[in-house]
Scaffold this motif. Sequence first.
Motif, PDB file in Angstrom:
ATOM      1  N   PHE A 168       2.792 -10.567   0.337  1.00 44.95           N
ATOM      2  CA  PHE A 168       1.823 -10.125  -0.313  1.00 44.95           C
ATOM      3  C   PHE A 168       0.536 -11.244  -0.139  1.00 44.95           C
ATOM      4  O   PHE A 168       0.784 -12.621   0.178  1.00 44.95           O
ATOM      5  CB  PHE A 168       1.996 -10.404  -2.054  1.00 44.95           C
ATOM      6  CG  PHE A 168       2.914  -9.547  -2.515  1.00 44.95           C
ATOM      7  CD1 PHE A 168       2.422  -8.173  -3.076  1.00 44.95           C
ATOM      8  CD2 PHE A 168       4.232  -9.791  -2.397  1.00 44.95           C
ATOM      9  CE1 PHE A 168       3.477  -7.132  -3.560  1.00 44.95           C
ATOM     10  CE2 PHE A 168       5.311  -8.816  -3.039  1.00 44.95           C
ATOM     11  CZ  PHE A 168       4.833  -7.486  -3.636  1.00 44.95           C
ATOM     12  N   ILE A 208      -3.578  -3.104  -3.601  1.00 40.91           N
ATOM     13  CA  ILE A 208      -2.826  -2.436  -4.442  1.00 40.91           C
ATOM     14  C   ILE A 208      -3.300  -1.927  -5.977  1.00 40.91           C
ATOM     15  O   ILE A 208      -4.251  -2.600  -6.469  1.00 40.91           O
ATOM     16  CB  ILE A 208      -1.694  -3.533  -5.000  1.00 40.91           C
ATOM     17  CG1 ILE A 208      -0.661  -4.108  -3.702  1.00 40.91           C
ATOM     18  CG2 ILE A 208      -0.490  -2.873  -5.999  1.00 40.91           C
ATOM     19  CD1 ILE A 208       0.155  -5.208  -4.345  1.00 40.91           C
ATOM     20  N   ARG A 220      -0.119  -5.491   0.140  1.00 43.92           N
ATOM     21  CA  ARG A 220       1.290  -5.866   0.220  1.00 43.92           C
ATOM     22  C   ARG A 220       1.682  -5.040   1.475  1.00 43.92           C
ATOM     23  O   ARG A 220       1.175  -4.095   2.227  1.00 43.92           O
ATOM     24  CB  ARG A 220       1.714  -4.701  -0.806  1.00 43.92           C
ATOM     25  CG  ARG A 220       3.442  -4.598  -0.552  1.00 43.92           C
ATOM     26  CD  ARG A 220       4.019  -3.816  -1.700  1.00 43.92           C
ATOM     27  NE  ARG A 220       3.381  -2.487  -1.955  1.00 43.92           N
ATOM     28  CZ  ARG A 220       2.838  -1.816  -3.094  1.00 43.92           C
ATOM     29  NH1 ARG A 220       2.974  -2.294  -4.010  1.00 43.92           N
ATOM     30  NH2 ARG A 220       2.429  -0.454  -2.874  1.00 43.92           N
TER      31      ARG A 220
END
Length: 706
Positions: free
Chosen positions: A477, A433, A442
């Motif tokens: 995540f 990210i 993600r």
Amino acid sequence: MPRNDGVLFTSSSFKIPSSNHSLSQTLACHLSRARHSVFQLIHSLRNRSNFLKNHPTAASTHSAFGIHSLLRDSPLLCCASLSLTTPSDNLSKSPLLCSASLSLSQPSSPDSAQSGLEVPQKGQSTAAGRYDEERVLISEVLVRNKDGEELERKDLEMEALTALKACRANSALTVREVQEDVHRIIDSGYFSSCMPVAVDTRDGIRLVFQVEPNQEFHGLVCEGANVLPSKFLEDAFRDAHGKVVNLKRLDEVINSINGWYMERGLFGLVSGVDIFSGGIIKLQVAEAEVNNISIRFLDRKTGEPTKGKTKPETILRQLTTKKGQVYSMLQGKRDVDTVSTMGLMADVSIIPQPAGDAGKVDLIMNVVERPSGGFSAGGGISSGITSGPLSGLIGSFAYSHRNLFGRNQKLNISLERGQIDSIFRINYTDPWIEGDDKRTSRTIIVQNSRTPGTLVHGNQHDNSSLSIGRVTAGIEFSRPLRPKWSGTAGLIFQHAGARDDKGNPIIKDFYGSPLTASGKPYDDMLLAKFESVYTGSGDQGSSMFAFNMEQGLPIMPEWLFFNRVNARARKGVEIAPTRLLLSLSGGHVVGNFSPHEAFAIGGTNSVRGYEEGAVGSGRSYVVGSSEVSFPMLGPVEGVIFADYGHDLWSGPNVPGDPAGARYKPGSGYGYGFGIRVDSPLGPLRLEYAFNDKHAKRFHFGVGHRN
């Protein structure tokens, strides 16, 4: 070295030397010059011997007039001086800043103060060859200081005498033998100069080696060593404090420092050494710092620079090598491997180049990009189908893009279809990210699937079949927690229910066991997922541990509330030429959960020798397995295995007791043998197993066992 008072670290700029000789090599180079001077010494002794033979009066009056009268008449008596110097004009050429200078001097007579460099004349090389083997008798050999007096330290005198090999009292010496002993005294490392001098005595010719010992070591200054640990230097010089500096030992320390850099793949070395008055040693260390890192894209066909699709910052953030660091080849190799694992590059390499600033390097990473995406088709096998003419076969069609927006973001859209199985999946992954410094990824998942329900609710008496339909959407995540450890957290919503072979929703099976926990055609659940995984080397035979927990969150009254944990461990042991692989897995679930979510035991990835889910299905389970694999021929590998599984008597606790209704034993074991073949899809496994019920069964699988 007592305390650290004698160790001082400073930083300064440097120039990487053009040569890389060691201290011993430098000395050996310059020691070779001593040959001519020693020849002059022996030549003068030979002339003196002939002079006394032809002039007996000179011999009888020697004590009265002294040796200087002879020197005044014979200019051939010379001395050789071998000393260490640090010429300032060689600072950028010699990595050790040390050299040996050779001077030929004639001792001054009472009437003359002239002395200087004796330049060899043409034809002297021929004479040298002639006198190499001529011998002169020496009556005595002594070691003295440069003033001709006894050395204060007798241990140094013994070091010099011990170094001598040919020069002994009452021995006849050649030019070569004296030359070699001068080398040996210097090579002992304790002396900065050695001068052989002939002294005429009543008993004959006395050969005196006038030496100048090195200073005692009292302190160390190290400049430019930014990454070299101070303790390493302290340990290297600890025993030398207060002792005479030994150049041989100093050379070993220099080599150990250079070896420290080499072992770690660092661009660094000792570029200079000075010994100052007071016994202070100064080490100049050259460390190449990274000045700049750039990405260069190369064309796949021509190899010429081209414009890339990937953003340079997407690649640069993967690198652990940063500006200002001392460049490490090992770290650079790891960076190359990291960029390669992104899946975007067909080839990756790093080229270090000298930077404009002295002592720095620029790194150029050459990359060749792969095609970023496309369509694909394939096939596979589902382990959930146990009967039918096309048992378990599935086909797949997919579109994938590996590098969305040039940021290594991945999009996969796939469809898999089989006899009963069908899975439509949309998967989007951002592996890092933007703006996150913890390498957090993600993943967004949307999936609609239909899988066989035979694992828990199989063996329908009316030969009908049922399937479990699931609509799933979620976000996860993941990030590395520490070396070899990774963690995942996410939220997943699932809408699941059972259907008969005609696609109609059903809430009970043939035995009247419920197929949902809510009693409705579908169960809804919101799962909070937590997972932690440890991997050893990443190889299938290495150590592995995984822990997974799912918690049902009853945000809505009808949503299921339960907790499920699952753990897996694996350990591989090499017993050449075989490999032993041990694995253990287990799990438990509490709360209100769908019966088709029970743990199923038995099958290709569980207890071999049984059909899928035939051992049992329960709220708890444990399965252990052991395998011994061995090479056979090329990519073919043989395997012998044994499995055992148990539901820990939790089968009746599953709503409707589907295992009890089908008379599943709840525990069982299997054993057998098989072969495995490496393929682009992974290992192809063909196994033949026996179970404790005396049944036999073939198992075929693709990839490693879960």
